[in-house]
Structures are given as structure tokens and as C-alpha cells.
Write a protein that holds these residues in place. Structure first.
Motif, PDB file in Angstrom:
ATOM      1  N   PRO A   2     -15.614  46.187 -78.845  1.00  0.00           N
ATOM      2  CA  PRO A   2     -17.036  45.871 -78.784  1.00  0.00           C
ATOM      3  C   PRO A   2     -17.793  46.451 -79.979  1.00  0.00           C
ATOM      4  O   PRO A   2     -17.408  47.483 -80.521  1.00  0.00           O
ATOM      5  N   GLU A   3     -18.854  45.755 -80.377  1.00  0.00           N
ATOM      6  CA  GLU A   3     -19.694  46.239 -81.472  1.00  0.00           C
ATOM      7  C   GLU A   3     -21.123  46.384 -80.971  1.00  0.00           C
ATOM      8  O   GLU A   3     -21.664  45.491 -80.320  1.00  0.00           O
ATOM      9  N   VAL A   4     -21.729  47.536 -81.284  1.00  0.00           N
ATOM     10  CA  VAL A   4     -23.098  47.842 -80.874  1.00  0.00           C
ATOM     11  C   VAL A   4     -23.945  48.091 -82.113  1.00  0.00           C
ATOM     12  O   VAL A   4     -23.529  48.797 -83.031  1.00  0.00           O
ATOM     13  N   LEU A   5     -25.134  47.496 -82.125  1.00  0.00           N
ATOM     14  CA  LEU A   5     -26.089  47.693 -83.207  1.00  0.00           C
ATOM     15  C   LEU A   5     -27.346  48.337 -82.641  1.00  0.00           C
ATOM     16  O   LEU A   5     -27.939  47.816 -81.694  1.00  0.00           O
ATOM     17  N   PHE A   6     -27.725  49.483 -83.189  1.00  0.00           N
ATOM     18  CA  PHE A   6     -28.959  50.165 -82.800  1.00  0.00           C
ATOM     19  C   PHE A   6     -30.012  49.874 -83.870  1.00  0.00           C
ATOM     20  O   PHE A   6     -29.752  50.063 -85.058  1.00  0.00           O
ATOM     21  N   VAL A   7     -31.203  49.446 -83.429  1.00  0.00           N
ATOM     22  CA  VAL A   7     -32.261  49.070 -84.368  1.00  0.00           C
ATOM     23  C   VAL A   7     -33.554  49.792 -84.025  1.00  0.00           C
ATOM     24  O   VAL A   7     -33.996  49.775 -82.876  1.00  0.00           O
ATOM     25  N   CYS A   8     -34.150  50.435 -85.035  1.00  0.00           N
ATOM     26  CA  CYS A   8     -35.520  50.938 -84.904  1.00  0.00           C
ATOM     27  C   CYS A   8     -36.247  50.585 -86.194  1.00  0.00           C
ATOM     28  O   CYS A   8     -35.679  49.933 -87.063  1.00  0.00           O
ATOM     29  N   VAL A   9     -37.482  50.972 -86.319  1.00  0.00           N
ATOM     30  CA  VAL A   9     -38.267  50.539 -87.481  1.00  0.00           C
ATOM     31  C   VAL A   9     -37.712  51.123 -88.780  1.00  0.00           C
ATOM     32  O   VAL A   9     -37.372  50.398 -89.709  1.00  0.00           O
ATOM     33  N   LEU A 125     -21.585  53.386 -72.866  1.00  0.00           N
ATOM     34  CA  LEU A 125     -20.151  53.492 -73.139  1.00  0.00           C
ATOM     35  C   LEU A 125     -19.344  53.253 -71.866  1.00  0.00           C
ATOM     36  O   LEU A 125     -18.310  52.566 -71.902  1.00  0.00           O
ATOM     37  N   ALA A 126     -19.806  53.765 -70.750  1.00  0.00           N
ATOM     38  CA  ALA A 126     -19.111  53.550 -69.464  1.00  0.00           C
ATOM     39  C   ALA A 126     -19.098  52.065 -69.101  1.00  0.00           C
ATOM     40  O   ALA A 126     -18.125  51.583 -68.511  1.00  0.00           O
ATOM     41  N   GLU A 127     -20.161  51.326 -69.470  1.00  0.00           N
ATOM     42  CA  GLU A 127     -20.183  49.877 -69.227  1.00  0.00           C
ATOM     43  C   GLU A 127     -19.250  49.137 -70.178  1.00  0.00           C
ATOM     44  O   GLU A 127     -18.568  48.188 -69.777  1.00  0.00           O
ATOM     45  N   LEU A 128     -19.264  49.543 -71.443  1.00  0.00           N
ATOM     46  CA  LEU A 128     -18.452  48.845 -72.455  1.00  0.00           C
ATOM     47  C   LEU A 128     -16.963  49.100 -72.271  1.00  0.00           C
ATOM     48  O   LEU A 128     -16.145  48.218 -72.521  1.00  0.00           O
ATOM     49  N   LEU A 129     -16.628  50.322 -71.887  1.00  0.00           N
ATOM     50  CA  LEU A 129     -15.219  50.717 -71.737  1.00  0.00           C
ATOM     51  C   LEU A 129     -15.006  51.329 -70.362  1.00  0.00           C
ATOM     52  O   LEU A 129     -14.906  52.538 -70.221  1.00  0.00           O
ATOM     53  N   PRO A 130     -14.965  50.479 -69.319  1.00  0.00           N
ATOM     54  CA  PRO A 130     -14.771  51.024 -67.979  1.00  0.00           C
ATOM     55  C   PRO A 130     -13.471  51.828 -67.903  1.00  0.00           C
ATOM     56  O   PRO A 130     -12.481  51.489 -68.565  1.00  0.00           O
ATOM     57  N   ALA A 131     -13.495  52.869 -67.111  1.00  0.00           N
ATOM     58  CA  ALA A 131     -12.291  53.719 -66.955  1.00  0.00           C
ATOM     59  C   ALA A 131     -11.132  52.865 -66.468  1.00  0.00           C
ATOM     60  O   ALA A 131     -11.288  52.043 -65.567  1.00  0.00           O
ATOM     61  N   GLU A 132     -10.001  53.080 -67.089  1.00  0.00           N
ATOM     62  CA  GLU A 132      -8.806  52.312 -66.684  1.00  0.00           C
ATOM     63  C   GLU A 132      -8.137  53.030 -65.548  1.00  0.00           C
ATOM     64  O   GLU A 132      -8.005  54.239 -65.547  1.00  0.00           O
ATOM     65  N   GLY A 133      -7.703  52.196 -64.567  1.00  0.00           N
ATOM     66  CA  GLY A 133      -7.167  52.710 -63.525  1.00  0.00           C
ATOM     67  C   GLY A 133      -6.512  53.234 -62.529  1.00  0.00           C
ATOM     68  O   GLY A 133      -6.151  53.739 -61.703  1.00  0.00           O
TER      69      GLY A 133
END
Length: 133
Positions: A2-9, A125-133
Motif C-alpha cells: 500500500p502507498e499513503v500520501l500525507f498532504v498539508c499546505v 497501519l492496523a487497517e492497511l496491514l491487519p495482523a496475520e493470523g
């Protein structure tokens, strides 16, 4: 990955803290970028200092301009106070994190912002990479 982009001014405070924290916690399992709609000349020195308190070195980081390509490459785009400046592409997940701007604040007022970003980054991060089980 997954790729995440954080944007602020200005890409000198909130988005830089979020990117560094996610990169640290993800340990190479998430591609992380940050950008600003109107990038500053440098990262806020107080932000650098409060991140260094956590052992995260932002000395090599710099504000980067927001591009359509960066948004298009991201799976999740998290905006922090940049309003409608961020381009919207279909199929992307957009989140808006309302957080105070650390510009001009002393370290004791920036630390709670950093800590709130850390809580949100860990939840993401917990949503993007759920714990494996």
C-alpha cells in the motif's frame, strides 16, 4: 504494497510528522510520501526537534510540492488542512485529519499534535496491514 500520501499546505509540519511516523511503524511494509500544496523552504525546526525526541531524524527531509502523479500513485491520501487543493481521483481513499498547524508553536504545544498523529498513524497501519493470523 500500500502507498499513503500525507498532504498539508507547507509540507513542513503535520504531513512530515505523519510520514516519518508511518514509515517508522510500517518498517518497510508501506510506501510513504508527503507533499504540500504550497511547500515551505524548510521543515519547521520545532517539528524536527520533537521528532528527534522519538529518535526520528528529519534532517534529510524537505518540503515537496503536491503533484497529481503523487496523488494518483497513492492508495490512501490523507489531507491535513489543505482544503480542496488536493486533486481527487476516482478509486482513491481520502481522509481528512483535522489537526492544529504547528507553525509558530513552541515544542510543548507541538508534542500533543505529534502524539495525536502517532495515534492516528498506528490506527491507519492496523487497517492497511491487519495482523496475520
Amino acid at each position: 504494497m500500500p502507498e499513503v500520501l500525507f498532504v498539508c499546505v507547507h509540507n513542513s509540519g503535520r504531513s512530515q510528522m505523519a510520514a516519518a511516523l508511518l514509515d517508522h511503524h510500517a518498517a518497510g511494509r508501506v510506501r510513504v510520501r508527503s507533499a504540500g500544496s504550497a511547500p515551505a523552504d524548510e521543515i519547521n525546526p520545532v517539528v524536527r526537534a520533537v521528532m528527534a525526541e522519538l529518535g526520528l531524524d528529519l534532517s534529510r527531509e524537505f518540503p515537496k510540492p503536491l503533484t497529481g502523479e503523487a496523488v494518483q500513485a497513492a492508495d490512501v491520501v490523507i489531507t491535513m488542512g489543505c482544503g480542496d487543493v488536493c486533486p481527487v481521483f476516482p478509486g482513491k481513499r481520502y481522509l481528512d485529519w483535522e489537526l492544529p498547524d504547528p507553525a509558530g508553536l513552541p515544542a510543548e504545544e507541538v508534542r500533543p499534535i505529534r502524539d495525536e498523529i502517532d495515534v492516528r498513524v498506528r490506527a491507519l497501519l492496523a487497517e492497511l496491514l491487519p495482523a496475520e493470523g
